[in-house]
Design a protein around this motif. Structure first.
Motif, short mmCIF file in Angstrom:
data_model
loop_
_atom_site.label_atom_id
_atom_site.label_comp_id
_atom_site.label_asym_id
_atom_site.label_seq_id
_atom_site.Cartn_x
_atom_site.Cartn_y
_atom_site.Cartn_z
N PRO A 197 0.85 -1.20 0.00
CA PRO A 197 0.00 0.00 0.00
C PRO A 197 0.87 1.24 0.00
CG PRO A 197 0.03 -1.01 2.17
CD PRO A 197 0.75 -1.96 1.26
N ASP A 230 0.60 5.75 0.45
CA ASP A 230 -0.11 7.01 0.64
C ASP A 230 0.46 8.00 -0.38
OD1 ASP A 230 -0.96 9.55 1.43
OD2 ASP A 230 -0.89 9.07 3.56
N HIS A 278 -0.04 -1.04 7.08
CA HIS A 278 -1.46 -1.35 6.94
C HIS A 278 -1.96 -0.82 5.61
CE1 HIS A 278 -2.72 2.80 7.78
NE2 HIS A 278 -1.90 2.80 8.80
N ASP A 279 -3.09 -1.33 5.16
CA ASP A 279 -3.64 -0.90 3.87
C ASP A 279 -4.48 0.36 4.06
OD1 ASP A 279 -6.12 -1.70 4.89
OD2 ASP A 279 -6.10 -3.62 3.83
N ILE A 280 -5.12 0.81 2.96
CA ILE A 280 -5.85 2.07 3.02
C ILE A 280 -7.06 2.00 3.95
CG2 ILE A 280 -5.12 2.85 0.74
CD1 ILE A 280 -7.76 1.83 -0.37
N ASP A 281 -7.50 0.77 4.27
CA ASP A 281 -8.63 0.60 5.19
C ASP A 281 -8.17 0.44 6.63
OD1 ASP A 281 -10.53 0.66 3.10
OD2 ASP A 281 -10.08 -1.44 2.62
N GLY A 282 -6.85 0.53 6.85
CA GLY A 282 -6.34 0.42 8.20
C GLY A 282 -6.07 -1.00 8.65
N GLN A 283 -6.20 -1.97 7.75
CA GLN A 283 -5.94 -3.36 8.10
C GLN A 283 -4.44 -3.66 8.01
OE1 GLN A 283 -8.39 -5.60 9.19
NE2 GLN A 283 -9.55 -3.66 9.24
#
Length: 448
Positions: free
Chosen positions: A325, A327, A341-346
């Protein structure tokens, strides 16, 4: 665990090496393999620090000791995303730390910035530092040059542009860089800072060094020495800001020395557009004024500077890595305490990040140690629950790269290249002369 924790680090610059060092100094039994896209280690210390700053390059000695550890291996000339992938690393390692840094110039959105003769500072730095992936030719044909930025990189660029090529001959620059600098006609380099003296990000040491260059005069306009309440608060906040302001004020008050080359430091000056049709012919700058809190606003008062080249030194940004991921707004890998973490916060279990690609291009090299401690702390806390890599034989990594035809370099290879470069320098009374072509670096490293 019955065998050591296996960790891969992508990037063998200071942040990656500090992460390896922190892992090795922990109470956990761990081995570390560093994967570096260049044939040589040390990242920005080798390819981002100006060659006439050998004192800063002394950090290599500390990094050298880390890579001397038999439990730390170096795989150079290996490109992440093509030669090895995230899946490959997860097959062979229990955890992966991404330490690829920020190498690209941040964009500056003003008209004319893409004209021929307008350059990113990072590319120029890589040229004069002998980076193997940058062309050996650089056009230096402007008598007056603009540098946009208020940090140490801007000072480095200005100093190299204004310095005599003969003064650089004591450094490790390759012959091609000396030849390029030798025909540089620049007599005036203008450095533009949008805000004031108190907001400049120069270090006191860098400023003082600029004033000690033979044949070079530093000029600060007295009218640029002004402060609002916010600026005074910043001056009171740290000794470093106080020292920078004192140096700059002193230069503004002194009489001209009449040196043949000059670096002009302009404050409260916001570049508005690069002028020219087919190439850079000038830079239009708007005078700014304080708003009271240290911020500035435009005044509508413009001045055109006749310059033949523009260098933007407004910061670095990271690059998106395949399979991870990113930003795009901040130019970093999203994370929490180093856990990617990914864009969903996982969270991505077993994937971590460190250094500028983690926190952005802020702080000096020494700040990387604290950053590495945070990331390694997260990794070691997670270690008992991490999925174990199915392939645990260290030799399997060498075999994988060999099957793919990757001509990788090793720590022993670096020692051979280091010895070769030092030999080139010794023949001419210098500490070293860099080998530049990638194929030559690889050939010397692998032959050793």
């Amino acid at each position: 665990m019955n065998d050591p924790l296996r960790v891969a680090v992508v990037g063998a610059g200071p942040s990656g090496i500090y992460a390896a060092d922190t892992l090795r100094k922990s109470d956990t039994d761990v081995t570390v393999d560093l994967f570096e896209k260049l044939p040589a280690p040390f990242g920005l210390v080798r390819y981002g620090v100006a060659p006439d700053h050998p004192r800063i390059k002394q950090i290599v000695h500390a990094l050298h000791r880390v890579l001397d550890d038999p439990a730390v291996r170096l795989f150079g000339n290996v490109h992440y995303g093509t030669d090895v992938t995230t899946d490959d690393l997860r097959e062979h390692y229990d955890a992966v730390i991404v330490a690829t840094g920020c190498e690209r110039d941040r964009d500056l959105d003003i008209p004319g910035i893409d004209l021929p003769g307008s350059h990113g500072a990072a590319e120029f730095v890589r040229w004069y530092d002998g980076h193997p992936d940058v062309g050996r030719e650089w056009t230096l044909d402007a008598r007056s040059v603009a540098v946009i930025g208020a940090g140490n990189v801007a000072l480095d660029v200005a100093r190299v542009l204004a310095k005599s090529a003969e003064d650089m001959l004591t450094t490790e620059i390759p012959d091609s860089v000396h030849a390029g600098l030798a025909v540089n006609p620049a007599t005036d380099v203008h450095v533009f800072a949008r805000r004031g003296l108190a907001q400049a990000k120069f270090s006191p040491m860098e400023l003082r060094e600029l004033d000690h260059v033979p044949g070079l005069e530093v000029v600060v306009a007295p009218e640029d020495v002004e402060f609002d309440d916010g600026s005074m608060a910043e001056i009171r906040s740290t000794k470093q800001v106080q020292m920078v302001v004192k140096i700059l004020q002193g230069w503004a008050l002194r009489d001209p020395r009449g040196e043949p080359r000059r670096v002009h430091l302009h404050f409260l000056s916001r570049p508005e557009r690069v002028l020219g049709t087919d190439r850079v012919e000038g830079l239009r700058v708007e005078r700014t004024s304080y708003t009271g809190d240290g911020s500035v606003r435009g005044t509508g008062e413009f001045t055109d500077f006749e310059v033949g080249a523009v260098y933007r030194a407004v910061g670095y940004t990271g690059s998106h890595l395949a399979g991870l991921p990113f930003d795009h707004e901040r130019g970093v890998i999203p994370h929490q305490a180093g856990r990617v973490h990914d864009i969903d916060g996982q969270e991505l279990p077993g994937i971590y990040t460190v250094g500028w690609i983690k926190r952005g291009p802020v702080g000096l090299i020494g700040h990387t140690k604290g950053c590495a401690s945070e990331t390694v702390g997260s990794l070691l806390a997670d270690a008992p629950g991490l999925r174990r890599a199915p392939e645990r034989d260290p030799a399997a990594v060498d075999e994988l790269l060999a099957r793919r035809g990757v001509g990788f370099t090793t720590w022993d290879g670096w020692l051979a290249l280091d010895k070769h470069e030092r030999g080139l320098g010794e023949d001419r009374g210098r500490e070293r002369i860099k080998v530049v072509p990638r194929e030559d670096m690889v050939g010397i490293s692998r032959a050793g």
